[in-house]
Scaffold this motif. Sequence first.
Motif, PDB file in Angstrom:
ATOM      1  N   GLY A 130       0.791  -1.213   0.000  1.00 32.38           N
ATOM      2  CA  GLY A 130       0.000   0.000   0.000  1.00 32.38           C
ATOM      3  C   GLY A 130       0.829   1.270   0.000  1.00 32.38           C
ATOM      4  O   GLY A 130       0.279   2.362  -0.128  1.00 32.38           O
ATOM      5  N   GLN A 131       2.166   1.160   0.136  1.00 30.62           N
ATOM      6  CA  GLN A 131       2.987   2.367   0.112  1.00 30.62           C
ATOM      7  C   GLN A 131       2.899   3.004  -1.269  1.00 30.62           C
ATOM      8  O   GLN A 131       3.044   2.324  -2.288  1.00 30.62           O
ATOM      9  CB  GLN A 131       4.443   2.049   0.450  1.00 30.62           C
ATOM     10  N   THR A 132       2.651   4.305  -1.298  1.00 29.04           N
ATOM     11  CA  THR A 132       2.554   5.021  -2.565  1.00 29.04           C
ATOM     12  C   THR A 132       3.563   6.160  -2.659  1.00 29.04           C
ATOM     13  O   THR A 132       3.692   6.765  -3.716  1.00 29.04           O
ATOM     14  CB  THR A 132       1.133   5.586  -2.770  1.00 29.04           C
ATOM     15  N   GLU A 133       4.255   6.443  -1.563  1.00 32.43           N
ATOM     16  CA  GLU A 133       5.262   7.504  -1.553  1.00 32.43           C
ATOM     17  C   GLU A 133       6.619   6.915  -1.914  1.00 32.43           C
ATOM     18  O   GLU A 133       6.897   5.752  -1.630  1.00 32.43           O
ATOM     19  CB  GLU A 133       5.352   8.137  -0.157  1.00 32.43           C
ATOM     20  N   LEU A 134       7.460   7.732  -2.537  1.00 28.77           N
ATOM     21  CA  LEU A 134       8.812   7.286  -2.865  1.00 28.77           C
ATOM     22  C   LEU A 134       9.549   6.859  -1.602  1.00 28.77           C
ATOM     23  O   LEU A 134       9.393   7.479  -0.549  1.00 28.77           O
ATOM     24  CB  LEU A 134       9.589   8.415  -3.548  1.00 28.77           C
ATOM     25  N   PRO A 135      10.358   5.813  -1.710  1.00 32.50           N
ATOM     26  CA  PRO A 135      11.149   5.392  -0.546  1.00 32.50           C
ATOM     27  C   PRO A 135      12.265   6.390  -0.268  1.00 32.50           C
ATOM     28  O   PRO A 135      12.625   7.194  -1.124  1.00 32.50           O
ATOM     29  CB  PRO A 135      11.720   4.038  -0.993  1.00 32.50           C
ATOM     30  N   GLU A 136      12.818   6.338   0.946  1.00 27.04           N
ATOM     31  CA  GLU A 136      13.974   7.164   1.291  1.00 27.04           C
ATOM     32  C   GLU A 136      15.109   6.757   0.360  1.00 27.04           C
ATOM     33  O   GLU A 136      15.402   5.581   0.214  1.00 27.04           O
ATOM     34  CB  GLU A 136      14.416   6.844   2.715  1.00 27.04           C
TER      35      GLU A 136
END
Length: 155
Positions: free
Chosen positions: A121-127
């Motif tokens: 469900g992650q939709t943001e860019l990773p670190e």
Amino acid sequence: MLDRPRTYNVLNILMKFHAFPSETMDKFCFVECLVPVGAGAPPNHHAGETESFYIIDGQIGFMVDGKEILAGPGDHVAIPDGAVHAFQAVGDKPARLLIINAPGHMHDKFFTGIGHPLPEGQTELPEPSEPDIPSVLSLAEKVGMTFVAPAEAPA
């Protein structure tokens, strides 16, 4: 559905596997990517797998067998089997794209092998993080992918 992660950080690209080859009668791998500006894939080639990119948002600069292509929303770029190719997100915002690899086994093993699983469900860019280049090159060789050094610019 397979009991394995579907979302990965692959070279700072958020990759969501919508279908693994084992779910498509071994015909293709289907991935959605969020690519930060400046990220992408260095020049590489692989025999036995075709690759197809469809740009949803943002811009991607491609190099396919020495030809430069700037692709934006709605554009499709096909990579012929064995062609040397590279891509990089350009512009002022991350690019969203779909990738189909056929039959996809090589890319499944490579992307999930060098990638780091992320929460579903992650939709943001990773670190962002520095890739382990020796591990990337080693796995690429094992799966049949070859990275090509960019031609040196004349002095």
